[in-house]
Design a protein around this motif. Structure first.
Motif, short mmCIF file in Angstrom:
data_model
loop_
_atom_site.label_atom_id
_atom_site.label_comp_id
_atom_site.label_asym_id
_atom_site.label_seq_id
_atom_site.Cartn_x
_atom_site.Cartn_y
_atom_site.Cartn_z
N SER A 50 12.36 -6.26 69.88
CA SER A 50 11.57 -6.03 68.67
C SER A 50 11.87 -7.14 67.68
O SER A 50 12.94 -7.76 67.71
N ARG B 297 7.59 -3.69 67.67
CA ARG B 297 8.17 -3.57 68.99
C ARG B 297 7.29 -4.31 69.99
O ARG B 297 6.11 -4.00 70.15
N GLN C 198 9.26 -2.62 75.54
CA GLN C 198 9.99 -1.35 75.51
C GLN C 198 10.37 -0.93 76.93
O GLN C 198 9.50 -0.64 77.77
#
Length: 593
Positions: free
Chosen positions: A290, A295, A298
């Motif tokens: 991030s 972000r 992930q």
């Protein structure tokens, strides 16, 4: 109607003649794709047609009805301006009058939710979209586009493709995107050996017609050679020049010799040897990344295999280049890790040619990487490798800064392959490379004995090479799909399609009628532009009032509420104006409801 005619144009770049005796015309319904090898003068001819450059010889005749708009390959910009300010400045510089709300609407269509971002904070693709929004807002009947798909994400490319297919005017463009050429153009113009060849059809037709033309030229050359050999044998036996018949035969021999076919035998040769690659390649273990609250990646995991061909897709700014830099160890993930095998040697082809020093000479740059390189065909010197990459000996002492954009990309590609990598990572490799070079690169990657990871917006290139697709999705998730871009797009279309239950609902067929405005829509269409102007003036007045009462916090809060309400109303009006404009265009084209 002929919009523009070029006759016997000439233009040189320093001592190098680029355009020599080039003639062509552009008609009102032409959708022309301009193709040819890098460095042959494609961008130069576009600039001559656009009036950005003046020819050294010949002339350009422009119709009185011509309203041309030009999109440069790398549009200049002012970093301190906002997106909207820069777009309006482009329009002012073009000498056009466009209302601000029209420009805002086009920026919306090209993916800008905010107009207040500074140009210096934008990516290359976003900056080009600002220039494109300014151009497409204008009243034109000829669009002159230099690599319009460079740095654009796939959704924008597909939107632009649909827009240009229905554009009611002529188009003259350079692009390496073969799907784009095939779907938009109705004429291909090729520059080859200093001559222009025109083909009335799209890119697919051009490939067939060019092959037929070259085959006919070679057949004619074979026939000429057969006659030439006979005449040469007769000349060597000794011609009796005193007879008229013999003189005529000698003259015919001289004509045969003068009219030999000049073929361009030079083609890019790409055949290097990679380093040995062990069993372990790259293991990606639950990485996340991030920047502030944004972000990008992930919890992503994957094990790269020896012969993987992976395409990475997603909108501009989603984190594709960040993922590549994490794989190479240039950026550390916030969570997770990347493990590389001991024998892995990565060749990284970046977007920006960072390694190229414009003040270095071409041969100096390559010799610093190595004086020689071993290939399957033997060992070649730096100078010989340059020749294989279409840099003839007389160019080796030229400074890199004097090369065209495509020539720089080709040189940069050679520098990567000179290092004999066994894993190749490409970040937008197709930008500025001509189609011939891309075709050779594709063939090379077919046989490359290692993993290849490609970030690209070139749908054809991805379909041609990749067997897996990593697609950036919401909240930093990266979806993993089998197949290339078209396979991913088809799967996405299926996901968005109505469910089986919805399909089973009975649909009452209606007779299709021609589209038309309702009475309310017609009245609204007459006044909506003035309504938008009034709202913009209201917002400007509120902002002026706010600057005068900076110390009166109660009044400032009231004005802020008024401004927010006015801006919401303006957005609603602009969205409504887009709908009515589109409806008006469809009515004009006689579409059915």
């Amino acid at each position: 109607m002929v919009l523009l005619t070029c006759e016997n144009l000439k233009k040189s770049y320093t001592e190098k003649p680029l355009i020599t005796d080039v003639s062509m015309s552009i008609h009102e319904n032409d959708k022309i794709g301009f193709v040819g090898v890098n460095g042959t003068g494609k961008s130069t001819l576009l600039k001559l047609v656009a009036g950005v450059l003046e020819p050294e010889g010949g002339q350009i005749t422009r119709s009185r009805e011509l309203k041309a708009g030009y999109l440069a390959q790398n549009p200049p910009y002012k970093g301190e301006l906002t997106v909207l300010q820069q777009a309006m400045e482009y329009i002012d510089n073009a000498g056009q009058k466009v209302e601000e709300y029209q420009c805002r609407a086009m920026l919306n269509k090209l993916g800008f939710a905010s107009y207040e971002m500074k140009m210096e904070t934008l990516s290359g693709g976003q900056r080009k979209r600002v220039a494109m929004a300014a151009l497409l807002s204008q009243d034109t009947n000829l669009l002159i586009l230099d690599e319009p798909t460079n740095h654009m994400d796939n959704d924008i490319i597909e939107w632009l493709e649909a827009f240009l297919k229905t554009y009611r005017g002529a188009i003259f463009m350079i692009t390496h995107d073969r799907y784009f050429l095939d779907r938009v153009t109705n004429r291909i113009v090729e520059i080859d050996g200093g001559k222009l060849y025109s083909y009335d059809g799209n890119y697919d037709y051009y490939l067939e017609a060019k092959a037929a033309r070259e085959e006919m030229a070679l057949a004619a050359e074979r026939k000429r050679l057969a006659i030439y050999r006979k005449e040469l044998a007769w000349i060597r036996r000794g011609a009796q020049a005193r007879t008229t018949k013999a003189k005529g035969r000698i003259q015919r021999f001289e004509e045969l010799e003068a009219n030999k076919l000049v073929t361009e035998d030079s083609s890019l040769e790409m055949n290097t040897v990679s380093s040995r690659l062990g069993r372990k390649i790259i293991e990606i273990k639950a990485i996340s990344k991030s920047y502030g609250e944004k972000r990008l990646i992930q919890d992503f995991s994957y094990t790269v295999l020896r012969n993987d061909r992976i395409g990475v897709i997603g909108p501009n700014g989603c984190g594709k280049s960040t993922l590549l830099k994490i794989l190479m160890g240039q950026i550390e993930p916030d969570l997770g890790q990347v493990d590389k095998g001991e024998t892995v040697k990565i060749g990284y082809f970046s977007q920006e040619n960072e390694a190229l020093d414009p003040d270095k000479r071409i041969i100096q740059y390559i010799e610093e990487l190595g004086n020689s390189i071993r290939t399957n065909e033997g060992t070649f010197s730096a100078s010989q490798m340059l020749e294989r990459f279409l840099f003839p000996p007389h160019t080796h002492s030229v400074k890199i800064g004097r090369l065209s954009g495509g020539e720089k990309r080709r040189l940069y590609l050679l520098s990567i392959l000179m290092q004999a990598p066994n894993v190749l990572i490409f970040d937008e490799p197709t930008n500025d490379l001509d189609i011939d070079t891309l075709t050779v690169l594709e063939d090379y990657l077919d046989d490359f004995p290692g993993a290849v990871i490609i970030v690209s917006h070139d749908r054809y290139f991805l379909d041609r090479l990749t067997i897996r697709t990593f697609a950036f999705e919401a909240d930093g998730r990266i979806g993993h799909y089998i197949g290339g871009y078209t396979d991913w797009a088809a799967r996405r279309k299926e996901e968005k399609a109505p469910s089986k239950k919805e399909k089973e609902q009975p649909v009452r067929r209606k007779q299709r009628k021609k589209l038309k405005f309702s009475y309310k829509e017609a009245k609204e269409y007459e006044t909506i532009e003035s309504d938008i102007t009034d709202l913009e003036e209201k917002i400007s007045q509120i902002e002026s009032d706010m600057s005068k009462c900076a110390a009166d916090f109660v009044r400032l809060a009231e004005l802020d509420r008024e401004k927010n309400q006015a801006e919401e109303q303006l957005m609603e009006k602009m969205e409504r104006w887009e709908y009515l404009e589109d409806l008006a265009r469809r009515i004009e084209n006689g579409e059915l409801a």
